[in-house]
Scaffold this motif. Structure first.
Motif, short mmCIF file in Angstrom:
data_model
loop_
_atom_site.label_atom_id
_atom_site.label_comp_id
_atom_site.label_asym_id
_atom_site.label_seq_id
_atom_site.Cartn_x
_atom_site.Cartn_y
_atom_site.Cartn_z
N ALA A 186 0.86 -1.18 0.00
CA ALA A 186 0.00 0.00 0.00
C ALA A 186 0.90 1.23 0.00
O ALA A 186 1.86 1.31 0.76
CB ALA A 186 -0.91 -0.01 1.23
N ILE A 187 0.57 2.19 -0.85
CA ILE A 187 1.38 3.41 -0.97
C ILE A 187 0.50 4.62 -0.71
O ILE A 187 -0.63 4.70 -1.21
CB ILE A 187 2.00 3.52 -2.38
CG1 ILE A 187 2.87 2.30 -2.68
CG2 ILE A 187 2.80 4.82 -2.52
CD1 ILE A 187 3.32 2.21 -4.13
N SER A 188 1.03 5.55 0.09
CA SER A 188 0.34 6.82 0.28
C SER A 188 1.38 7.93 0.30
O SER A 188 2.55 7.70 0.59
CB SER A 188 -0.47 6.83 1.58
OG SER A 188 0.37 6.75 2.69
N GLN A 189 0.91 9.12 -0.02
CA GLN A 189 1.78 10.29 0.00
C GLN A 189 1.00 11.42 0.67
O GLN A 189 -0.22 11.54 0.47
CB GLN A 189 2.16 10.67 -1.43
CG GLN A 189 3.23 11.72 -1.51
CD GLN A 189 3.74 11.87 -2.94
OE1 GLN A 189 3.83 10.91 -3.69
NE2 GLN A 189 4.08 13.09 -3.31
N LYS A 203 1.51 18.75 6.24
CA LYS A 203 0.49 18.79 7.30
C LYS A 203 -0.20 17.44 7.47
O LYS A 203 -1.10 17.30 8.28
CB LYS A 203 -0.54 19.86 6.98
CG LYS A 203 0.04 21.26 7.03
CD LYS A 203 -1.01 22.28 6.72
CE LYS A 203 -0.40 23.68 6.76
NZ LYS A 203 -1.38 24.70 6.41
N GLY A 204 0.21 16.43 6.69
CA GLY A 204 -0.39 15.11 6.80
C GLY A 204 -1.62 14.92 5.93
O GLY A 204 -2.32 13.91 6.06
N ASN A 205 -1.90 15.87 5.05
CA ASN A 205 -3.03 15.73 4.14
C ASN A 205 -2.66 14.79 3.00
O ASN A 205 -1.62 14.96 2.37
CB ASN A 205 -3.46 17.09 3.59
CG ASN A 205 -3.92 18.00 4.71
OD1 ASN A 205 -4.69 17.60 5.58
ND2 ASN A 205 -3.42 19.22 4.71
N ILE A 206 -3.49 13.82 2.75
CA ILE A 206 -3.20 12.78 1.75
C ILE A 206 -3.30 13.37 0.35
O ILE A 206 -4.30 13.98 -0.01
CB ILE A 206 -4.16 11.59 1.92
CG1 ILE A 206 -4.00 10.99 3.32
CG2 ILE A 206 -3.91 10.55 0.83
CD1 ILE A 206 -5.07 9.97 3.69
N ASN A 212 -6.80 14.07 6.27
CA ASN A 212 -5.56 13.93 7.01
C ASN A 212 -5.27 12.45 7.23
O ASN A 212 -6.19 11.66 7.43
CB ASN A 212 -5.64 14.66 8.35
CG ASN A 212 -4.28 14.79 8.99
OD1 ASN A 212 -3.78 13.87 9.61
ND2 ASN A 212 -3.66 15.96 8.82
N ILE A 213 -4.00 12.08 7.21
CA ILE A 213 -3.59 10.69 7.38
C ILE A 213 -4.06 10.13 8.73
O ILE A 213 -4.19 8.92 8.89
CB ILE A 213 -2.06 10.53 7.17
CG1 ILE A 213 -1.68 9.06 6.97
CG2 ILE A 213 -1.30 11.15 8.32
CD1 ILE A 213 -2.12 8.47 5.67
#
Length: 130
Positions: free
Chosen positions: A18-21, A25-28, A50-51
Motif C-alpha cells: 500500500a502506498i500513500s503520500q 500537514k499530513g493531508n493525503i 488527514n492521514i
C-alpha cells in the motif's frame, strides 16, 4: 466524515504494498488501490483527508512523536503500526515512511510504503528479538 468507532476485530490482508503520500500537514495527496483496499476508504474519501483518518487510538503518542521527529530530521522511519479501517476493524502494517525533498533539499511531504502484516507475525518477530 463521521468518527470511526474502533472494533476489537482484526482484518488481515496479503499481497501488494500500500502506498500513500502526504503533504507536510499530513493531508493525503496520493494513494494506490491497495491502500484503499486495506483502509476501507475510497480514493475520493482519502484525498485531502488527514492521514490521521487511519490512526488507531491504541497506538501510543510516543510512537507518533518518534515517527514525526525521525521524518522531520530528514530520516526514514520503519516500524509496525496498528491502523484503523473505515469499518472500525484494525489492521497491522510493516511501514516505511520517507521524507520527500525538493531541489533545495527542503522537505515537501512524505511517502509511505506499507506491507500488510498480521499480529501473529508481529508477535513472532518480537519473540525472536527477546
Amino acid at each position: 466524515m463521521n468518527k470511526v468507532i474502533p472494533k476489537d476485530e482484526e482484518k488481515i490482508f496479503k499481497g501488494k504494498v500500500a502506498i500513500s503520500q502526504t503533504d507536510l500537514k499530513g493531508n493525503i495527496t496520493f494513494v494506490n488501490r491497495k491502500f484503499c483496499e486495506i483502509s476501507g476508504y475510497t480514493t475520493d474519501e482519502l484525498l485531502l483527508s488527514n492521514i490521521n483518518i487511519i490512526k488507531h487510538p491504541d497506538v501510543e503518542t510516543a510512537t507518533f512523536e518518534k515517527m514525526y521527529k525521525t521524518l522531520h530530521d530528514g530520516q526514514v522511519y520503519n516500524g509496525m503500526l496498528k491502523n484503523l479501517r473505515k469499518d472500525g476493524r484494525y489492521y497491522w502494517v510493516d511501514i516505511e515512511i520517507a521524507p520527500i525533498f525538493d531541489d533545495n533539499l527542503q522537505i515537501t511531504g512524505f511517502i509511505s510504503l506499507s506491507k500488510p502484516s498480521a499480529r501473529k507475525n508481529i508477535q513472532q518477530k518480537t519473540d525472536r528479538t527477546n
